[in-house]
Motif scaffolding. Structure first.
Motif, PDB file in Angstrom:
ATOM      1  N   LEU D 320      86.783 -68.867  48.320  1.00  0.00           N
ATOM      2  CA  LEU D 320      86.916 -68.042  47.112  1.00  0.00           C
ATOM      3  C   LEU D 320      87.431 -66.651  47.487  1.00  0.00           C
ATOM      4  CD1 LEU D 320      86.521 -67.593  44.067  1.00  0.00           C
ATOM      5  CD2 LEU D 320      84.175 -66.871  44.552  1.00  0.00           C
ATOM      6  N   GLU D 321      86.879 -66.125  48.559  1.00  0.00           N
ATOM      7  CA  GLU D 321      87.276 -64.786  48.973  1.00  0.00           C
ATOM      8  C   GLU D 321      88.766 -64.729  49.325  1.00  0.00           C
ATOM      9  OE1 GLU D 321      85.033 -61.571  51.860  1.00  0.00           O
ATOM     10  OE2 GLU D 321      84.078 -63.479  51.315  1.00  0.00           O
ATOM     11  N   LYS D 322      89.205 -65.727  50.072  1.00  0.00           N
ATOM     12  CA  LYS D 322      90.607 -65.755  50.482  1.00  0.00           C
ATOM     13  C   LYS D 322      91.513 -65.935  49.254  1.00  0.00           C
ATOM     14  CE  LYS D 322      94.021 -68.267  53.094  1.00  0.00           C
ATOM     15  NZ  LYS D 322      94.421 -69.617  53.467  1.00  0.00           N
ATOM     16  N   LEU D 323      91.078 -66.800  48.351  1.00  0.00           N
ATOM     17  CA  LEU D 323      91.867 -67.042  47.144  1.00  0.00           C
ATOM     18  C   LEU D 323      91.998 -65.767  46.316  1.00  0.00           C
ATOM     19  CD1 LEU D 323      93.250 -68.780  44.959  1.00  0.00           C
ATOM     20  CD2 LEU D 323      90.987 -69.512  44.210  1.00  0.00           C
ATOM     21  N   MET D 324      90.877 -65.037  46.177  1.00  0.00           N
ATOM     22  CA  MET D 324      90.921 -63.801  45.375  1.00  0.00           C
ATOM     23  C   MET D 324      91.935 -62.817  45.970  1.00  0.00           C
ATOM     24  SD  MET D 324      88.883 -64.091  42.709  1.00  0.00           S
ATOM     25  CE  MET D 324      88.755 -62.370  42.179  1.00  0.00           C
ATOM     26  N   ALA D 325      92.037 -62.793  47.279  1.00  0.00           N
ATOM     27  CA  ALA D 325      93.003 -61.890  47.918  1.00  0.00           C
ATOM     28  C   ALA D 325      94.430 -62.310  47.547  1.00  0.00           C
ATOM     29  CB  ALA D 325      92.809 -61.907  49.432  1.00  0.00           C
ATOM     30  N   GLN D 326      94.675 -63.622  47.530  1.00  0.00           N
ATOM     31  CA  GLN D 326      96.015 -64.089  47.160  1.00  0.00           C
ATOM     32  C   GLN D 326      96.307 -63.819  45.685  1.00  0.00           C
ATOM     33  OE1 GLN D 326      95.606 -68.224  48.821  1.00  0.00           O
ATOM     34  NE2 GLN D 326      97.705 -67.834  49.508  1.00  0.00           N
ATOM     35  N   LEU D 327      95.287 -64.031  44.863  1.00  0.00           N
ATOM     36  CA  LEU D 327      95.470 -63.797  43.422  1.00  0.00           C
ATOM     37  C   LEU D 327      95.801 -62.325  43.156  1.00  0.00           C
ATOM     38  CD1 LEU D 327      92.540 -65.977  42.028  1.00  0.00           C
ATOM     39  CD2 LEU D 327      94.982 -66.359  41.613  1.00  0.00           C
ATOM     40  N   ARG D 328      95.168 -61.436  43.905  1.00  0.00           N
ATOM     41  CA  ARG D 328      95.446 -59.996  43.725  1.00  0.00           C
ATOM     42  C   ARG D 328      96.910 -59.677  44.030  1.00  0.00           C
ATOM     43  NH1 ARG D 328      90.611 -59.397  46.346  1.00  0.00           N
ATOM     44  NH2 ARG D 328      89.007 -59.173  44.726  1.00  0.00           N
ATOM     45  N   GLN D 329      97.475 -60.397  44.997  1.00  0.00           N
ATOM     46  CA  GLN D 329      98.890 -60.199  45.335  1.00  0.00           C
ATOM     47  C   GLN D 329      99.803 -60.825  44.297  1.00  0.00           C
ATOM     48  OE1 GLN D 329      98.824 -61.885  49.578  1.00  0.00           O
ATOM     49  NE2 GLN D 329     100.777 -60.747  49.476  1.00  0.00           N
ATOM     50  N   LEU D 330      99.362 -61.975  43.789  1.00  0.00           N
ATOM     51  CA  LEU D 330     100.218 -62.741  42.883  1.00  0.00           C
ATOM     52  C   LEU D 330     100.312 -62.128  41.478  1.00  0.00           C
ATOM     53  CD1 LEU D 330     101.803 -65.281  41.965  1.00  0.00           C
ATOM     54  CD2 LEU D 330      99.623 -66.447  41.697  1.00  0.00           C
ATOM     55  N   ALA D 331      99.180 -61.635  40.974  1.00  0.00           N
ATOM     56  CA  ALA D 331      99.124 -61.190  39.572  1.00  0.00           C
ATOM     57  C   ALA D 331     100.267 -60.242  39.189  1.00  0.00           C
ATOM     58  CB  ALA D 331      97.748 -60.590  39.272  1.00  0.00           C
ATOM     59  N   PRO D 332     100.613 -59.258  40.025  1.00  0.00           N
ATOM     60  CA  PRO D 332     101.671 -58.322  39.616  1.00  0.00           C
ATOM     61  C   PRO D 332     103.036 -58.995  39.409  1.00  0.00           C
ATOM     62  CG  PRO D 332     100.377 -57.412  41.441  1.00  0.00           C
ATOM     63  CD  PRO D 332      99.959 -58.851  41.288  1.00  0.00           C
ATOM     64  N   VAL D 333     103.271 -60.133  40.046  1.00  0.00           N
ATOM     65  CA  VAL D 333     104.554 -60.828  39.854  1.00  0.00           C
ATOM     66  C   VAL D 333     104.736 -61.215  38.384  1.00  0.00           C
ATOM     67  CG1 VAL D 333     105.930 -62.869  40.502  1.00  0.00           C
ATOM     68  CG2 VAL D 333     104.437 -61.769  42.202  1.00  0.00           C
ATOM     69  N   VAL D 334     103.640 -61.488  37.712  1.00  0.00           N
ATOM     70  CA  VAL D 334     103.715 -61.855  36.297  1.00  0.00           C
ATOM     71  C   VAL D 334     103.148 -60.752  35.402  1.00  0.00           C
ATOM     72  CG1 VAL D 334     103.844 -64.360  36.606  1.00  0.00           C
ATOM     73  CG2 VAL D 334     101.603 -63.237  36.612  1.00  0.00           C
ATOM     74  N   GLY D 335     103.165 -59.528  35.911  1.00  0.00           N
ATOM     75  CA  GLY D 335     102.793 -58.385  35.080  1.00  0.00           C
ATOM     76  C   GLY D 335     101.303 -58.230  34.830  1.00  0.00           C
ATOM     77  N   ARG D 336     100.496 -58.769  35.712  1.00  0.00           N
ATOM     78  CA  ARG D 336      99.041 -58.671  35.539  1.00  0.00           C
ATOM     79  C   ARG D 336      98.424 -58.003  36.760  1.00  0.00           C
ATOM     80  NH1 ARG D 336      98.223 -62.625  31.323  1.00  0.00           N
ATOM     81  NH2 ARG D 336      96.090 -61.837  31.176  1.00  0.00           N
ATOM     82  N   HIS D 337      97.113 -57.838  36.738  1.00  0.00           N
ATOM     83  CA  HIS D 337      96.448 -57.366  37.954  1.00  0.00           C
ATOM     84  C   HIS D 337      95.034 -57.924  37.982  1.00  0.00           C
ATOM     85  CE1 HIS D 337      94.850 -54.360  35.125  1.00  0.00           C
ATOM     86  NE2 HIS D 337      93.785 -54.418  35.901  1.00  0.00           N
ATOM     87  N   ILE D 338      94.417 -57.838  39.153  1.00  0.00           N
ATOM     88  CA  ILE D 338      93.004 -58.217  39.302  1.00  0.00           C
ATOM     89  C   ILE D 338      92.313 -57.024  39.922  1.00  0.00           C
ATOM     90  CG2 ILE D 338      91.403 -59.709  40.560  1.00  0.00           C
ATOM     91  CD1 ILE D 338      93.296 -61.969  40.210  1.00  0.00           C
ATOM     92  N   ALA D 339      91.258 -56.607  39.271  1.00  0.00           N
ATOM     93  CA  ALA D 339      90.569 -55.368  39.710  1.00  0.00           C
ATOM     94  C   ALA D 339      89.967 -55.564  41.107  1.00  0.00           C
ATOM     95  CB  ALA D 339      89.495 -55.024  38.706  1.00  0.00           C
TER      96      ALA D 339
END
Lengths: 339, 339, 339, 339
Positions: D320-339
């Motif tokens: 989960l921890e590793k995935l959250m790190a990837q999601l944080r990188q990915l979100a901006p590609v589609v105009g989003r973010h993860i706090a």
């Protein structure tokens, strides 16, 4: 074609749709409601794709309002198609015609014994595969031309007709002298080049429904064969792929009465592939005829436990005999008979 | 293979199963539990069909305990397959490779403009169909050989590679001089004769998943090509048929990571056929790469509203350009890049 | 349970699997083959989840080798379950029992006329919904308690039994005085709390297959009811969701003989929901009985074109009458009769 | 509504259709073409069933030309719905919100450790089931009220919000004091009585798509909740049932962008149930966000191999921890973010 616009569509959206419809050859009738605008395209343009309209700006949805098939439609021949075979057997008439035999021709002894048992049970066609490309490259692949010759030979000895599967254009000519009916398998139902060639010959064809084919797609494929001028075509329900895995496929029995309604072509059921389990074949054969099938295509093997392919779904000879007796009783309930 | 007997199976049932297993070449280990007997078949017999055992008397169920495919399995080449194309493009490496272009080659102007736009966006392959047998016999059927020549000509002008669909064995030789990669369409994924021939040539092949094919069936079809000696094979998820009709198919994005785990072959996504609606293609392309795809195959047309086929799912040139920019940003998140 | 290890599994992997199996209460028998290791777990541990084993390191696959249901299994009561109703009607015996009536109770006149027509045709149960939560919140939602009372009243006048759908635990007690049989709808087949409560009462239940339920899931849901002590349970095939949209659902006729083989419980067919189109109901009703159904559940309305729900799939009274005559002829073919 | 008549329809057929349309409250516009007649019904009648028209004599087909849902439609709130939770978390805004935790609350230690790990990884909601009716009556059934209290307690300690599944109307009041969001499971997506009650409360709801539900049915179910006045509703794709069995379900990633287009409600992805195999969860989570998801719902367990339910699909805390790190990188590609 009809295009229903969204309530929020602009006049510009509406005009763009009208323009495209006119371009395709439609006369367009516009109904402007308080909620939304409806555009009815009348006339007979050639090919068009409703999907193209669905993605235009301001469109709620688009509908094709006529069948994409003409020759296969019931109205083309409301009385139904009857196909007469060399020995006088008629498919599409009052008789329910049974085709049976092994999945593959394995040897002369095996196919001769099969033919004798099939004939004794009262079936009219001997089925058997000569070319068997299988899903694993490491499985038995069929006897080829030698198998065709054996089919013809034993069928003649037992007064049966021969049906076998054609898989490639190049096999058509090879098969012609030996068989009475071509079978198009489920995997080739959308092999349009093959279908087109089968439209040009003058020998009956039985085409199976693809494993994921809609009823409309079955009829569009039929149209390919009919449009070549070959009207001696039979359709066959043989199970579709669904989430249920207990049976090999899910036999869509309702496709039988649906096809009888939509088309003039005779409709068969293939319970062997439909369920893939020997003991379920008889109830599904009975169900097919109860639902209106013009015939049945079934696998039977003199010794299913030793069959080189599809043994698990092949009937024992005694099962076929018992089933035929039940079918003879059942057919009159739906206004048919079995000779 | 393992056969689990029913609790109520008789010794006779058990012996019959053991005998059949031995006949096929298995060494049989028997575990007699209080509840039921288990028969483990070890060794390496050739082909066998577990379905055959499921219908034997007294059997609860039978299980194949090894993959039916060998050459396609990940363990055959754990490091993964890389395919190097004439101009140096490598598929299966770190780069995510994009293939784009119209559904059909329609004219020289159309395909030249397409190639220029595809190249400008940063894709590496030009796609385009020359032979287009369609589900309706009344639809546009492609430009044929002329289309192949145009593809080659404009690809050379724009430094692109050419991928196009092969539909029959007879087309293979015809296509060889003009193309860089054969595409096997969904409808031919189980045309085993075609697959076998493609195994004998030495030109890369991209094979699409059939519309109702399981992942295991995809790998069995891959085995056909690999067993001929052609290891330059790519697989492609392009949507499967489900009950949901809003989209043309349901794109099974999970098939991408599943295939990456089960096989060493590169895996592509085709969001155009996967969803069939232009505006859904970019999100599904991004999802494919996020899920691990080695590449994408997409339809783009200079003027989708006027396309002769598949216009509704073809991207506008500007959409492709924007998508490529997003893909370039996304790829590094999953350890890839786009040149 | 059996766990087949991958060829490449390490001793450590194998030990971890064995340890987990032992922890769950299995005795483990190990077969070490040249290719791979097989672990057979024998004994009777309580609940376990094979999926848990499939994801352990080094595991090729894991298999449950006994049914997850016990009370519902055929071997629990090999002779089959017979349910006797107050007026002497027996379900599960030689008689094929027909239940018919409108989708919803709409008014006293409508339901009285329905009952008279249903009784005249020879059916034994009157069906009719009193509580009708519909997929649109803006549709007719049923007459509630008033509807129940009407059902009872008109059934008594016409010597019919009453079956109606229960949707919530709170309705059970409300319904008990008025009905002879609870119907569990497709949407509630996995409402386990409701099933558990229906296991505690002593009134027959007919449970429909969920629209996406496997046959195994049907039997697991049956187990819920049986495990509460209510053995008067009937199952009903009513169509599953597939890619084919011509019919409302795809009626899986093969589920009827499959269920007859796997369980001792009586099995019904519901062709009305199975296909959703009036004219297809008679052939599918005949097919159901031909395939071995113990009974039929069908919608009939005195005036289907004015029905408040499901009009399109409701038979006209004359259609029901004609169908019953055909069913009477058909039943003896499969060793049954209709009174 | 539009009704397209068959070419062969009689004037009498046409009048019967018009009469029925008028009876329902439509104004009817008739277009008489050379080939066929088209009837466009405009106006706003209440409920009607197009299926009823499809079976009338002479009708080719009938089409609904407006959405059967109003409040759930995008046009009702084009800017999209944002839901603000007590601690300031906003769903439906720029942030991608992650909900994670075990399938079931098993003990205080287990849920506390889960909460700490979930919070550390950066998720905002703790998920966990307190009531767990399972498909087998012999499986673990949950901790009930005690589980609810534990969820609240550990969530408060870790500054998380609580989401848990409600399965019956009677549980709503019981749960209200302890939770921040109700989850409606896939099996209850058409439990209309439950949906109606959830419409009357003022607490957010996340409703999962049923395993065989179409996108239109998802939105009709949403309409039930919205029509009660509860607008704080989120939808969730969690896999549908298809023929592919390698994964537990087939996650329909395309449903995410489709729903974002059709409705203003926030859309989540649940890759844990979507695929059912732990190692496939991260790629499918990334794919969901790449396709536009507003959030993710995932199972994580401190020790998945010992989980009492759904262990095979629960992430290890480190995953989960590793995935959250990837999601944080990915979100901006589609105009989003993860706090």
């Amino acid at each position: 074609m009809i295009v229903a616009m969204q309530g929020a569509a602009s006049e510009q959206d509406i005009h763009a749709v009208i323009e495209r419809m006119v371009e395709l050859g439609f006369d367009v009738h516009r109904t402007t409601g308080a909620q939304q605008t409806i555009l009815a395209g009348v006339g007979t343009p050639g090919h068009f794709d409703v999907a193209e309209f669905k993605v235009l700006s301001g469109v709620f949805d688009a509908y094709r309002i006529s069948s994409p098939y003409k020759l296969a439609g019931r109205s083309f021949r409301p009385e139904g198609t009857k196909i007469t075979f060399p020995n006088g057997v008629v498919v599409g008439g009052e008789e329910v015609v049974v085709m049976a035999g092994p999945c593959s021709v394995e040897s002369k002894d095996q196919i001769l014994l099969s033919a004798q048992q099939v004939a004794a049970a009262g079936a009219k066609f001997l089925r058997g595969g000569a070319f068997k490309p299988r899903s694993s490259p490491y499985s038995f692949q069929g006897m080829g031309l030698e198998g065709l010759k054996l089919l013809r030979e034993v069928a003649d000895q037992t007064n049966l007709l021969v049906i076998t599967e054609v898989m490639e254009i190049s096999q058509i000519e090879l098969m012609l002298p030996y068989i009475d009916c071509f079978q198009v398998g489920a995997r080739n139902m959308q092999n349009f080049n093959l279908l087109r060639e089968l439209g040009y010959i003058r020998k009956p064809v039985l085409m199976k429904r693809g494993i994921a084919a809609t009823i409309e797609e079955v009829l569009l494929s039929a149209e390919y064969i009919l449009s070549g001028g070959n009207y001696d075509l039979m359709l066959c329900e043989r199970g579709i792929r669904t989430y249920e895995t207990y049976t090999r496929n899910t036999m869509d029995i309702s496709a039988i009465p649906v096809l009888k309604k939509l088309t003039h072509l005779p409709v068969f059921g293939d319970p062997s592939h439909g369920v893939g389990i020997r003991d379920l074949v008889p109830p599904m054969a009975l169900a097919s005829v109860a639902a209106g099938a013009d015939g049945l295509l079934m696998e039977m093997h003199p010794n299913p436990d030793k069959a080189m392919s599809d043994g698990a779904q092949s009937l024992f000879p005694a099962q076929l005999e018992k089933l035929m007796a039940q079918l003879r009783q059942l057919a009159p309930v739906v206004g048919r008979h079995i000779a």
